[in-house]
Motif scaffolding. Sequence first.
Motif, PDB file in Angstrom:
ATOM      1  N   GLY A  69       0.775  -1.231   0.000  1.00 37.76           N
ATOM      2  CA  GLY A  69       0.000   0.000   0.000  1.00 37.76           C
ATOM      3  C   GLY A  69       0.804   1.278   0.000  1.00 37.76           C
ATOM      4  O   GLY A  69       0.365   2.288  -0.521  1.00 37.76           O
ATOM      5  N   ALA A  70       1.990   1.239   0.573  1.00 36.64           N
ATOM      6  CA  ALA A  70       2.751   2.476   0.752  1.00 36.64           C
ATOM      7  C   ALA A  70       3.786   2.726  -0.329  1.00 36.64           C
ATOM      8  O   ALA A  70       4.304   3.831  -0.439  1.00 36.64           O
ATOM      9  CB  ALA A  70       3.429   2.466   2.115  1.00 36.64           C
ATOM     10  N   ILE A  71       4.119   1.705  -1.151  1.00 40.28           N
ATOM     11  CA  ILE A  71       5.258   1.886  -2.065  1.00 40.28           C
ATOM     12  C   ILE A  71       4.870   1.844  -3.538  1.00 40.28           C
ATOM     13  O   ILE A  71       5.706   2.082  -4.403  1.00 40.28           O
ATOM     14  CB  ILE A  71       6.346   0.827  -1.784  1.00 40.28           C
ATOM     15  N   GLY A  72       3.629   1.496  -3.852  1.00 43.29           N
ATOM     16  CA  GLY A  72       3.185   1.503  -5.236  1.00 43.29           C
ATOM     17  C   GLY A  72       3.798   0.423  -6.093  1.00 43.29           C
ATOM     18  O   GLY A  72       4.044   0.608  -7.283  1.00 43.29           O
ATOM     19  N   ALA A  73       4.050  -0.755  -5.525  1.00 38.43           N
ATOM     20  CA  ALA A  73       4.643  -1.856  -6.291  1.00 38.43           C
ATOM     21  C   ALA A  73       3.571  -2.608  -7.067  1.00 38.43           C
ATOM     22  O   ALA A  73       2.441  -2.743  -6.624  1.00 38.43           O
ATOM     23  CB  ALA A  73       5.363  -2.816  -5.353  1.00 38.43           C
ATOM     24  N   THR A  74       3.948  -3.102  -8.229  1.00 38.09           N
ATOM     25  CA  THR A  74       3.011  -3.866  -9.057  1.00 38.09           C
ATOM     26  C   THR A  74       3.509  -5.261  -9.380  1.00 38.09           C
ATOM     27  O   THR A  74       2.786  -6.057  -9.970  1.00 38.09           O
ATOM     28  CB  THR A  74       2.746  -3.133 -10.377  1.00 38.09           C
ATOM     29  N   SER A  75       4.739  -5.596  -9.008  1.00 37.39           N
ATOM     30  CA  SER A  75       5.322  -6.899  -9.337  1.00 37.39           C
ATOM     31  C   SER A  75       5.498  -7.753  -8.088  1.00 37.39           C
ATOM     32  O   SER A  75       5.409  -7.270  -6.958  1.00 37.39           O
ATOM     33  CB  SER A  75       6.671  -6.721 -10.038  1.00 37.39           C
TER      34      SER A  75
ATOM     35  N   GLY B 299       8.905   3.704  -2.995  1.00 40.66           N
ATOM     36  CA  GLY B 299       9.774   3.241  -1.927  1.00 40.66           C
ATOM     37  C   GLY B 299       9.979   1.738  -1.948  1.00 40.66           C
ATOM     38  O   GLY B 299       9.809   1.084  -2.981  1.00 40.66           O
ATOM     39  N   GLN B 300      10.345   1.194  -0.770  1.00 41.57           N
ATOM     40  CA  GLN B 300      10.653  -0.228  -0.653  1.00 41.57           C
ATOM     41  C   GLN B 300       9.899  -0.853   0.514  1.00 41.57           C
ATOM     42  O   GLN B 300       9.539  -0.181   1.483  1.00 41.57           O
ATOM     43  CB  GLN B 300      12.162  -0.441  -0.454  1.00 41.57           C
ATOM     44  N   TYR B 301       9.697  -2.183   0.386  1.00 43.39           N
ATOM     45  CA  TYR B 301       9.026  -2.974   1.422  1.00 43.39           C
ATOM     46  C   TYR B 301       9.864  -4.221   1.632  1.00 43.39           C
ATOM     47  O   TYR B 301      10.161  -4.945   0.681  1.00 43.39           O
ATOM     48  CB  TYR B 301       7.618  -3.327   0.965  1.00 43.39           C
ATOM     49  N   LEU B 302      10.286  -4.479   2.867  1.00 39.90           N
ATOM     50  CA  LEU B 302      11.184  -5.588   3.175  1.00 39.90           C
ATOM     51  C   LEU B 302      10.528  -6.511   4.192  1.00 39.90           C
ATOM     52  O   LEU B 302      10.082  -6.064   5.252  1.00 39.90           O
ATOM     53  CB  LEU B 302      12.504  -5.051   3.745  1.00 39.90           C
ATOM     54  N   VAL B 303      10.470  -7.823   3.868  1.00 47.40           N
ATOM     55  CA  VAL B 303       9.942  -8.835   4.784  1.00 47.40           C
ATOM     56  C   VAL B 303      11.087  -9.766   5.167  1.00 47.40           C
ATOM     57  O   VAL B 303      11.637 -10.466   4.312  1.00 47.40           O
ATOM     58  CB  VAL B 303       8.796  -9.641   4.150  1.00 47.40           C
TER      59      VAL B 303
ATOM     60  N   ARG C  59       8.890  -6.495   9.317  1.00 46.09           N
ATOM     61  CA  ARG C  59       8.475  -5.859   8.065  1.00 46.09           C
ATOM     62  C   ARG C  59       8.871  -4.391   8.094  1.00 46.09           C
ATOM     63  O   ARG C  59       8.472  -3.641   8.984  1.00 46.09           O
ATOM     64  CB  ARG C  59       6.977  -6.017   7.855  1.00 46.09           C
ATOM     65  N   THR C  60       9.666  -4.013   7.121  1.00 47.99           N
ATOM     66  CA  THR C  60      10.186  -2.646   7.044  1.00 47.99           C
ATOM     67  C   THR C  60       9.640  -1.960   5.798  1.00 47.99           C
ATOM     68  O   THR C  60       9.811  -2.467   4.686  1.00 47.99           O
ATOM     69  CB  THR C  60      11.720  -2.644   7.003  1.00 47.99           C
ATOM     70  N   THR C  61       8.998  -0.822   5.986  1.00 42.46           N
ATOM     71  CA  THR C  61       8.497  -0.026   4.869  1.00 42.46           C
ATOM     72  C   THR C  61       9.277   1.283   4.824  1.00 42.46           C
ATOM     73  O   THR C  61       9.421   1.976   5.838  1.00 42.46           O
ATOM     74  CB  THR C  61       7.000   0.271   5.037  1.00 42.46           C
TER      75      THR C  61
END
Length: 198
Positions: A48-54, A98-102, A137-139
């Motif tokens: 939701g916060a980074i606009g990723a589509t893949s 941005g980025q999202y890290l799990v 989880r890091t956003t």
Amino acid sequence: MKFYIAASAFILFVVPHIARAQDAPTFTGAKIGVEASRERASVRRDPGAIGATSTAAKNAIGYRGFVGYDMQLGPVVLGAEAGMGGGGKAVRQTGVRGQYLVDPGLTYDLTARAGVVVAPGTLLYGRAGYRWLQTDRTTTPTAGLRLVREQTDGGITYGGGAEVMIDRHFSLRAEYDRTVYDRTLRANKIAVGGVFKF
């Protein structure tokens, strides 16, 4: 005379088969075990916060220890296991904002299995249950802003495998499992392990 022939045939052909059936290995009993696995974790939806589509994914080595109990009823084997494991690498998803890290941590699971003995000491089985995964989880939605959240995700796990007895107290097995933790996180693993029976 016919009685003696029938009795002799029974002794020569039937009794050895009965003895072998009684001596055949059984899967019944308490057990402990360890396994190593190749795991693939994937983030499949934008948080939701980074606009990723893949979709982002990462392969890694994992491990698990477990305890359980099996009961063999004829050719059918029913059992239950409780396990705890770890391993895995962080999965990074990059979007336009941005980025999202799990980052995966420890896993816990409760599962049941049911299978069929297809040959003496050889079991084919399916497994289903529930698995929990601890994650960080890091956003990072913008430069200089880093949001970290620790959480435990739970989801349905299912799969199947084969187990082969080496002797009465030890067997080897190979298994494939898939876990759906939530809308964003999935995991697949191929595991091999050893089982010690009491």
